[in-house]
Every structure is written in C-alpha cells, then in structure tokens.
Design a protein around this motif. Sequence first.
Motif, PDB file in Angstrom:
ATOM      1  N   ASP A 181       0.834  -1.208   0.000  1.00 23.69           N
ATOM      2  CA  ASP A 181       0.000   0.000   0.000  1.00 23.69           C
ATOM      3  C   ASP A 181       0.869   1.259   0.000  1.00 23.69           C
ATOM      4  OD1 ASP A 181      -2.267  -1.513  -0.023  1.00 23.69           O
ATOM      5  OD2 ASP A 181      -2.780  -1.203   2.090  1.00 23.69           O
ATOM      6  N   ILE A 182       1.938   1.226   0.780  1.00 22.30           N
ATOM      7  CA  ILE A 182       2.863   2.369   0.820  1.00 22.30           C
ATOM      8  C   ILE A 182       3.473   2.596  -0.553  1.00 22.30           C
ATOM      9  CG2 ILE A 182       5.125   3.128   1.684  1.00 22.30           C
ATOM     10  CD1 ILE A 182       4.384   1.976   4.380  1.00 22.30           C
TER      11      ILE A 182
ATOM     12  N   TYR B  58       2.314   1.629  -3.458  1.00 18.24           N
ATOM     13  CA  TYR B  58       1.286   2.076  -4.398  1.00 18.24           C
ATOM     14  C   TYR B  58       1.020   3.578  -4.238  1.00 18.24           C
ATOM     15  CZ  TYR B  58      -3.167   2.514  -6.836  1.00 18.24           C
ATOM     16  OH  TYR B  58      -4.163   2.919  -7.681  1.00 18.24           O
ATOM     17  N   THR B  59       0.922   4.038  -2.981  1.00 16.72           N
ATOM     18  CA  THR B  59       0.700   5.467  -2.719  1.00 16.72           C
ATOM     19  C   THR B  59       1.814   6.313  -3.309  1.00 16.72           C
ATOM     20  OG1 THR B  59      -0.526   5.008  -0.681  1.00 16.72           O
ATOM     21  CG2 THR B  59       0.454   7.200  -0.897  1.00 16.72           C
ATOM     22  N   GLU B  60       3.044   5.859  -3.140  1.00 14.03           N
ATOM     23  CA  GLU B  60       4.177   6.624  -3.654  1.00 14.03           C
ATOM     24  C   GLU B  60       4.240   6.567  -5.184  1.00 14.03           C
ATOM     25  OE1 GLU B  60       6.491   8.780  -2.027  1.00 14.03           O
ATOM     26  OE2 GLU B  60       4.624   8.594  -0.911  1.00 14.03           O
ATOM     27  N   ARG B  61       3.851   5.435  -5.763  1.00 11.37           N
ATOM     28  CA  ARG B  61       3.798   5.355  -7.221  1.00 11.37           C
ATOM     29  C   ARG B  61       2.800   6.364  -7.777  1.00 11.37           C
ATOM     30  NH1 ARG B  61       1.332   1.863 -11.150  1.00 11.37           N
ATOM     31  NH2 ARG B  61      -0.566   2.286  -9.950  1.00 11.37           N
ATOM     32  N   GLU B  62       1.628   6.467  -7.133  1.00  9.11           N
ATOM     33  CA  GLU B  62       0.608   7.418  -7.574  1.00  9.11           C
ATOM     34  C   GLU B  62       1.095   8.854  -7.417  1.00  9.11           C
ATOM     35  OE1 GLU B  62      -2.726   6.464  -8.944  1.00  9.11           O
ATOM     36  OE2 GLU B  62      -1.135   4.980  -9.292  1.00  9.11           O
ATOM     37  N   ARG B  63       1.743   9.149  -6.302  1.00  2.00           N
ATOM     38  CA  ARG B  63       2.289  10.502  -6.096  1.00  2.00           C
ATOM     39  C   ARG B  63       3.325  10.833  -7.159  1.00  2.00           C
ATOM     40  NH1 ARG B  63       6.819  12.907  -3.695  1.00  2.00           N
ATOM     41  NH2 ARG B  63       7.703  10.842  -3.278  1.00  2.00           N
TER      42      ARG B  63
ATOM     43  N   SER C 138       1.767  11.528 -10.535  1.00  6.93           N
ATOM     44  CA  SER C 138       1.069  12.813 -10.551  1.00  6.93           C
ATOM     45  C   SER C 138       2.030  13.991 -10.601  1.00  6.93           C
ATOM     46  CB  SER C 138       0.173  12.916  -9.309  1.00  6.93           C
ATOM     47  OG  SER C 138      -0.410  14.191  -9.209  1.00  6.93           O
TER      48      SER C 138
ATOM     49  N   LEU D 292       6.824   4.747   5.446  1.00 12.10           N
ATOM     50  CA  LEU D 292       6.388   5.617   4.343  1.00 12.10           C
ATOM     51  C   LEU D 292       7.486   6.615   4.007  1.00 12.10           C
ATOM     52  CD1 LEU D 292       4.340   6.859   2.366  1.00 12.10           C
ATOM     53  CD2 LEU D 292       3.391   8.158   4.286  1.00 12.10           C
TER      54      LEU D 292
ATOM     55  N   ARG E 205       9.418   7.089   0.446  1.00 13.67           N
ATOM     56  CA  ARG E 205       9.342   8.417  -0.176  1.00 13.67           C
ATOM     57  C   ARG E 205      10.730   8.997  -0.420  1.00 13.67           C
ATOM     58  NH1 ARG E 205       4.753  12.472   1.509  1.00 13.67           N
ATOM     59  NH2 ARG E 205       3.721  10.784   0.389  1.00 13.67           N
TER      60      ARG E 205
END
Length: 233
Positions: free
Chosen positions: A93-94, A96-101, A104, A128, A132
């Motif tokens: 999940d971490i 995936y969140t960083e991939r999306e950030r 973007s 996280l 990051r």
Amino acid sequence: MLYRLRRRLGVRLRSALAAAVVVAMTLRSPLATVQANADLLDAAGLPAPVARSVGRIRAESARMARLVEDLLLLARTDDQALRDRRQDVDLDDIVYTERERLASEHPELDVRAVFEPVRVVGDGDGLLRVVRNVVDNAVRHAGHSVTISVGVRAGWAEVVIGNDGPPIPAADRERIFGRFVRLDDSRSRAGGGSGLGLAIARDIVTAHGGTLTVDDLEHGAAMRIRLPLPPTD
C-alpha cells in the motif's frame, strides 16, 4: 584509545544534532508563517517581476521547511521511540501510494511498478518516509524512467526502486548514506537535496532490523530495501 575517540565523536555528534533540533523547532513556526503569506501573495495577481520573487520565496521556504522536518525526523530515528512503535504495515500500500504521487508530480517520467502483497510489522509513518525518500532520490537522478517493485524475496520483504540515470560509483555506495552527504550535482535532474534523505531512510530501516543498499542495473542504479517478515504462527 580508539574506543574513547569513537565515544567522544559520538557524544559530539549527538550534541550537534540536539542543537540542530532546537534550531529546527524554533524555525518551524516562522517558516510556516512565511509560507502562508507567500501563498497569499501568489494568489494576489501581482506584476510578473514581483510574482517571480514570490515564487522564489515559496520555493526556498518550502526547501527550508523540508530541511527542518528532516532534522526533527533524524533526531527521532536516534530515539528508542521509533523502535517501540510497532503495528501491521502493508508495504505494498505504501509503495502504491508513492507510485501514484510520483506519476502525478512527474508526468514526464515513465513510471513502472510491480506489486505483490507484503505485510511487515513496524512504524508505518517511518516506513512511508523511507520509501518516499528513496523514490525522491531516484527521481532526482532519473533520465526518463523510474522502476518500483515490492514483494517477498528470500524470506525478506523487499522494495527495489531504480532509475535510468547515471550509476552510483562503487566508492560512493556507502558514503551516500552518511548524514549531509551529497554527490556531484551533475548526477541530478533538478539539483541536490538536503543530504539527509538517504541517511534518514537507512536509519529507519536499520531500526526495523532491515538493510538499505545500492544495486546495479543494466542501465542506471537502484536501491534495495529489505525488511524482516513477521513471524508465522
């Protein structure tokens, strides 16, 4: 004698860090005020020359704010409290969140990711920050692409983050994890960071019983985060 020298150096480093943390805490509030007022000015429709100056103020105050937060987090990684915070963390999940950030904030980069569900036990906020910081470092030195993978390898939870930028010389592969260390800015796409990001990442990973190392890629460089898996019942 060598032991005494190391001990004295450790005491001096801790004292210097403690002093830096005091300064960082003092700067936190006024920096927030500067950023808030710069945001207001940026929205005021000022003439172009003034607007450019406001833009520089925003950029520099944001950079200083990041440095302040890095110093505070660095102090926290030296504290037992980081080791005492333990909870289930879904590493995928971490990532995936960083991939999306990343996708973007940097649409110019080709971002490729491979996910496998992985759960570890640790400090979720700290992990996280690890991902990051390593992702931001990969972006800083990327040519056109960044790769991210997360999964289980050889009994470890593993995250590998790479790019197609210049390789990291063998002589620098440990040095880059030192505090306030920055390599030649010619490797960077947009200038260097504070020199704390990778040091913080490694300290957090080490506190979790893991490792953070540099890997070779056929074209570029990668960093491998390895964390212990929770014991099975």
